[in-house]
Design a protein around this motif. Structure first.
Motif, PDB file in Angstrom:
ATOM      1  N   UNK A 124       0.829  -1.207   0.000  1.00  0.00           N
ATOM      2  CA  UNK A 124       0.000   0.000   0.000  1.00  0.00           C
ATOM      3  C   UNK A 124       0.866   1.261   0.000  1.00  0.00           C
ATOM      4  N   UNK A 125       1.942   1.248   0.779  1.00  0.00           N
ATOM      5  CA  UNK A 125       2.819   2.418   0.830  1.00  0.00           C
ATOM      6  C   UNK A 125       3.568   2.617  -0.483  1.00  0.00           C
ATOM      7  N   UNK A 126       4.030   1.515  -1.089  1.00  0.00           N
ATOM      8  CA  UNK A 126       4.836   1.610  -2.301  1.00  0.00           C
ATOM      9  C   UNK A 126       4.002   1.951  -3.540  1.00  0.00           C
ATOM     10  N   UNK A 127       2.775   1.488  -3.587  1.00  0.00           N
ATOM     11  CA  UNK A 127       1.960   1.659  -4.792  1.00  0.00           C
ATOM     12  C   UNK A 127       0.906   2.763  -4.685  1.00  0.00           C
ATOM     13  N   UNK A 128       0.541   3.142  -3.451  1.00  0.00           N
ATOM     14  CA  UNK A 128      -0.548   4.093  -3.215  1.00  0.00           C
ATOM     15  C   UNK A 128      -1.849   3.612  -3.854  1.00  0.00           C
ATOM     16  N   UNK A 129      -1.995   2.299  -3.935  1.00  0.00           N
ATOM     17  CA  UNK A 129      -3.198   1.690  -4.499  1.00  0.00           C
ATOM     18  C   UNK A 129      -3.943   0.942  -3.397  1.00  0.00           C
ATOM     19  N   UNK A 130      -5.173   0.529  -3.705  1.00  0.00           N
ATOM     20  CA  UNK A 130      -5.916  -0.317  -2.772  1.00  0.00           C
ATOM     21  C   UNK A 130      -5.294  -1.715  -2.784  1.00  0.00           C
ATOM     22  N   UNK A 131      -5.085  -2.278  -1.616  1.00  0.00           N
ATOM     23  CA  UNK A 131      -4.455  -3.594  -1.489  1.00  0.00           C
ATOM     24  C   UNK A 131      -5.378  -4.487  -0.665  1.00  0.00           C
ATOM     25  N   UNK A 132      -5.588  -5.727  -1.138  1.00  0.00           N
ATOM     26  CA  UNK A 132      -6.562  -6.610  -0.495  1.00  0.00           C
ATOM     27  C   UNK A 132      -6.020  -8.016  -0.299  1.00  0.00           C
ATOM     28  N   UNK A 245      -5.320 -18.439  -0.455  1.00  0.00           N
ATOM     29  CA  UNK A 245      -5.817 -17.076  -0.553  1.00  0.00           C
ATOM     30  C   UNK A 245      -5.203 -16.366  -1.746  1.00  0.00           C
ATOM     31  N   UNK A 246      -5.371 -15.049  -1.769  1.00  0.00           N
ATOM     32  CA  UNK A 246      -4.796 -14.227  -2.836  1.00  0.00           C
ATOM     33  C   UNK A 246      -4.633 -12.804  -2.332  1.00  0.00           C
ATOM     34  N   UNK A 247      -3.690 -12.098  -2.935  1.00  0.00           N
ATOM     35  CA  UNK A 247      -3.571 -10.663  -2.685  1.00  0.00           C
ATOM     36  C   UNK A 247      -3.715  -9.958  -4.032  1.00  0.00           C
ATOM     37  N   UNK A 248      -4.263  -8.761  -3.994  1.00  0.00           N
ATOM     38  CA  UNK A 248      -4.389  -8.013  -5.236  1.00  0.00           C
ATOM     39  C   UNK A 248      -4.220  -6.529  -5.005  1.00  0.00           C
ATOM     40  N   UNK A 249      -3.914  -5.838  -6.086  1.00  0.00           N
ATOM     41  CA  UNK A 249      -3.775  -4.381  -6.087  1.00  0.00           C
ATOM     42  C   UNK A 249      -4.863  -3.830  -6.999  1.00  0.00           C
TER      43      UNK A 249
END
Length: 280
Positions: A124-132, A245-249
């Motif tokens: 989240x800090x590196x991309x400034x995107x929503x992270x889930x 599970x999974x993580x996404x941006x």
């Protein structure tokens, strides 16, 4: 957003049919161990939702399909247990904050959540995107953690939100990491509808897409659930290579810089997915 039908019970082996090498579907509700009153209590809780925040007894009867006498007994019990609360003036019922205790117990005791959180925060800090962080439950994904960016397009998505697996980056990443027969079975139970004109909802096209995702190691979805939403996802596996599970941006299109963003974010996302998997 349309809700999907509940997944049917999993096929279970019938001991009596074992010698014949056959399997048949058994309904767990037919077991003498199944407690009907517990099911009915949760049936009452399930009638509440975003469009049904407060309900009278009569409305609960209509929504649950239960008779008035049963609804009165179960609502009284649920109020006593602090899972429902009753407005003394309007006599209507609503979910109590006490119901969050179970959700908190699940999240706080979930090993995947504790393993993933440092990586989600870094992403989240590196991309400034929503992270889930999500898991697969039946035909849907369920959000276990969500770090929202200032550019978020879907503020209604929170922890516990359920979305279809076949057209979300996390869902596709997990489906691609499953054995093909399992992925096909999930698609067969899914309500493959088009949420936007960009939604890929043809079964064979989805299967071909899963093959591509499997080869690439990540999923890439644009405008399929929400217009203007771009997402990249990777699956998380355990030490036995089982999908857990999974993580996404998620990125809003106005902030998307095309291949430049994709390359930078993918390197971070794939590294995080591998790190979380290696700790499983």
């Amino acid at each position: 957003m349309p809700r999907k039908p509940a997944s049917p019970p999993s096929p279970l082996s019938d001991p009596a049919a074992g010698t014949e090498g056959k399997r048949k579907t058994a309904d767990p509700r037919s077991s003498p161990l199944f407690v009907n009153s517990v099911e009915k209590a949760f049936q009452i809780l399930a009638v509440f939702g975003p469009s049904r925040r407060q309900l009278t007894l009569t409305q609960i009867v209509a929504q649950s399909g239960m008779d008035m006498s049963s609804v009165q007994r179960f609502t009284h019990t649920l109020v006593t247990l602090n899972l429902l609360r009753k407005d003394p003036r309007s006599k209507s019922y609503e979910l109590s904050p006490g119901i969050l205790r179970m959700a908190h117990q699940y999240i706080s005791s979930n090993d995947l959540v504790s393993r993933a959180m440092p990586y989600l925060q870094h992403l989240a800090m590196e991309t400034e995107a929503a992270v889930n962080l999500t898991i697969l439950d039946g035909t849907e994904i369920v959000y276990l953690q969500r770090i929202v960016s200032r550019y978020v397009l879907s503020p209604e998505i929170i922890m516990g939100t359920r979305l279809p697996a076949y057209c979300t980056s996390s869902g596709l990443a997990m489906l691609a990491a499953l054995p093909r027969p399992e992925a096909e079975a999930i698609l067969d139970r899914s309500n493959l509808i088009k949420y936007t004109r960009h939604t890929v909802n043809d079964r064979e096209q989805i299967l071909a897409r899963l093959d591509t995702i499997r080869d690439l190691g990540y999923s890439h979805v644009e405008d399929e659930l929400y217009l203007g939403d771009i997402a990249l996802g990777v699956a998380i596996t355990d030490s036995s290579n089982n999908v857990v599970g999974a993580i996404n941006i998620g990125i809003a299109r106005p902030q998307w810089k095309g291949e430049e963003d994709k390359e930078n974010m993918l390197s971070l996302l794939i590294a995080a997915g591998r790190a979380i998997s290696s700790r499983g």
